[in-house]
Scaffold this motif. Sequence first.
Motif, PDB file in Angstrom:
ATOM      1  N   LYS A  30       0.813  -1.220   0.000  1.00  0.00           N
ATOM      2  CA  LYS A  30       0.000   0.000   0.000  1.00  0.00           C
ATOM      3  C   LYS A  30       0.846   1.269   0.000  1.00  0.00           C
ATOM      4  O   LYS A  30       0.358   2.346  -0.354  1.00  0.00           O
ATOM      5  CB  LYS A  30      -0.915   0.020   1.226  1.00  0.00           C
ATOM      6  CG  LYS A  30      -2.102  -0.930   1.128  1.00  0.00           C
ATOM      7  CD  LYS A  30      -2.971  -0.809   2.374  1.00  0.00           C
ATOM      8  CE  LYS A  30      -4.195  -1.710   2.277  1.00  0.00           C
ATOM      9  NZ  LYS A  30      -5.028  -1.624   3.517  1.00  0.00           N
ATOM     10  N   LYS A  32       2.918   4.268  -0.958  1.00  0.00           N
ATOM     11  CA  LYS A  32       3.282   5.039  -2.147  1.00  0.00           C
ATOM     12  C   LYS A  32       4.590   5.758  -1.816  1.00  0.00           C
ATOM     13  O   LYS A  32       4.614   6.665  -0.985  1.00  0.00           O
ATOM     14  CB  LYS A  32       2.196   6.056  -2.493  1.00  0.00           C
ATOM     15  CG  LYS A  32       2.508   6.901  -3.719  1.00  0.00           C
ATOM     16  CD  LYS A  32       1.363   7.844  -4.024  1.00  0.00           C
ATOM     17  CE  LYS A  32       1.708   8.805  -5.163  1.00  0.00           C
ATOM     18  NZ  LYS A  32       2.049   8.102  -6.421  1.00  0.00           N
ATOM     19  N   ASP A  36       7.452   8.875  -6.339  1.00  0.00           N
ATOM     20  CA  ASP A  36       6.901   7.773  -7.148  1.00  0.00           C
ATOM     21  C   ASP A  36       7.951   6.715  -7.492  1.00  0.00           C
ATOM     22  O   ASP A  36       7.906   6.088  -8.553  1.00  0.00           O
ATOM     23  CB  ASP A  36       6.279   8.304  -8.447  1.00  0.00           C
ATOM     24  CG  ASP A  36       5.011   9.090  -8.177  1.00  0.00           C
ATOM     25  OD1 ASP A  36       4.241   8.687  -7.284  1.00  0.00           O
ATOM     26  OD2 ASP A  36       4.795  10.109  -8.853  1.00  0.00           O
ATOM     27  N   GLU A  38       9.682   3.291  -7.717  1.00  0.00           N
ATOM     28  CA  GLU A  38       9.169   1.920  -7.804  1.00  0.00           C
ATOM     29  C   GLU A  38       9.689   1.108  -6.619  1.00  0.00           C
ATOM     30  O   GLU A  38      10.748   1.404  -6.070  1.00  0.00           O
ATOM     31  CB  GLU A  38       9.641   1.293  -9.124  1.00  0.00           C
ATOM     32  CG  GLU A  38       9.161  -0.117  -9.373  1.00  0.00           C
ATOM     33  CD  GLU A  38       9.756  -0.721 -10.627  1.00  0.00           C
ATOM     34  OE1 GLU A  38       9.552  -1.932 -10.850  1.00  0.00           O
ATOM     35  OE2 GLU A  38      10.437   0.008 -11.383  1.00  0.00           O
ATOM     36  N   ASN A 110       9.232   5.674   4.158  1.00  0.00           N
ATOM     37  CA  ASN A 110       9.306   6.943   3.434  1.00  0.00           C
ATOM     38  C   ASN A 110      10.104   8.000   4.187  1.00  0.00           C
ATOM     39  O   ASN A 110      10.682   8.902   3.567  1.00  0.00           O
ATOM     40  CB  ASN A 110       7.896   7.464   3.151  1.00  0.00           C
ATOM     41  CG  ASN A 110       7.401   7.077   1.763  1.00  0.00           C
ATOM     42  OD1 ASN A 110       8.183   6.968   0.828  1.00  0.00           O
ATOM     43  ND2 ASN A 110       6.112   6.864   1.637  1.00  0.00           N
TER      44      ASN A 110
END
Length: 241
Positions: A30, A32, A36, A38, A110
């Motif tokens: 899920k 992100k 962006d 990969e 992140n």
Amino acid sequence: MFNEINKLSIIVPAYNEEKTILEVITLLEKIKLVNDIEKEIIIIDDHSKDKTAQLVSDYIAKNTDSPLIFFSQVMNQGKGAAIHKGIELASGNIIVIQDADLELVPEEINSLLSLYLKSPNQIVYGSRFLEDKHSKTNFIWHIMGNGFLTKLSNLFSGYRLTDMMTCYKMIPAATLKSLKLKEKRFGFEPEVTMKLSKIKSLKIHEVPITYIARNKEEGKKISWKDGMKVIWCVVRYRFGN
């Protein structure tokens, strides 16, 4: 340099994690990633005795478009050995390690990645000690044990880390693949830190992460014996290969 950073490989070593493995996979899928970027998720089952391997296999069969790579060890070798295999299979420019037990919060990958992107030629560790973001912590092992091992590591590495034993280590893939890693259990943590400290062109940074500790009954696997091995590994890999 930034254009070259197009994929993050997330290595998940797993041993007897049937209670959490599917939730970890779901949470990782899920995410992100910033910019962006990969991602690929590499699950290495360390010859679990429970249904971990079967659950992952069934998940892949039902989700054929999943960015999931799965490898099952033919015999139990340890967390470090599972990570070694994950490093071998990784095709991303960056590698990060994620435990399968949900002690860490996958979304916080992140946080590491955001800092990493500011200067790609570096290492980012997620620290459980920069901020008070942990719960159910065993004081003796987590605070005193990890604190002592980190200070010992800093003494020999020259780093100023607050959490050397953290799972969250984000490292350039080319750098990690170039290291001749040997430790097959929890000695991976001090070994990789000591060997990275010898690459003077690399800088290391930390970001705070959340930590939800497990106890032995819930599946915690590291013990005081592993702590003694960590001490040995710090000294061994500071002065040898």
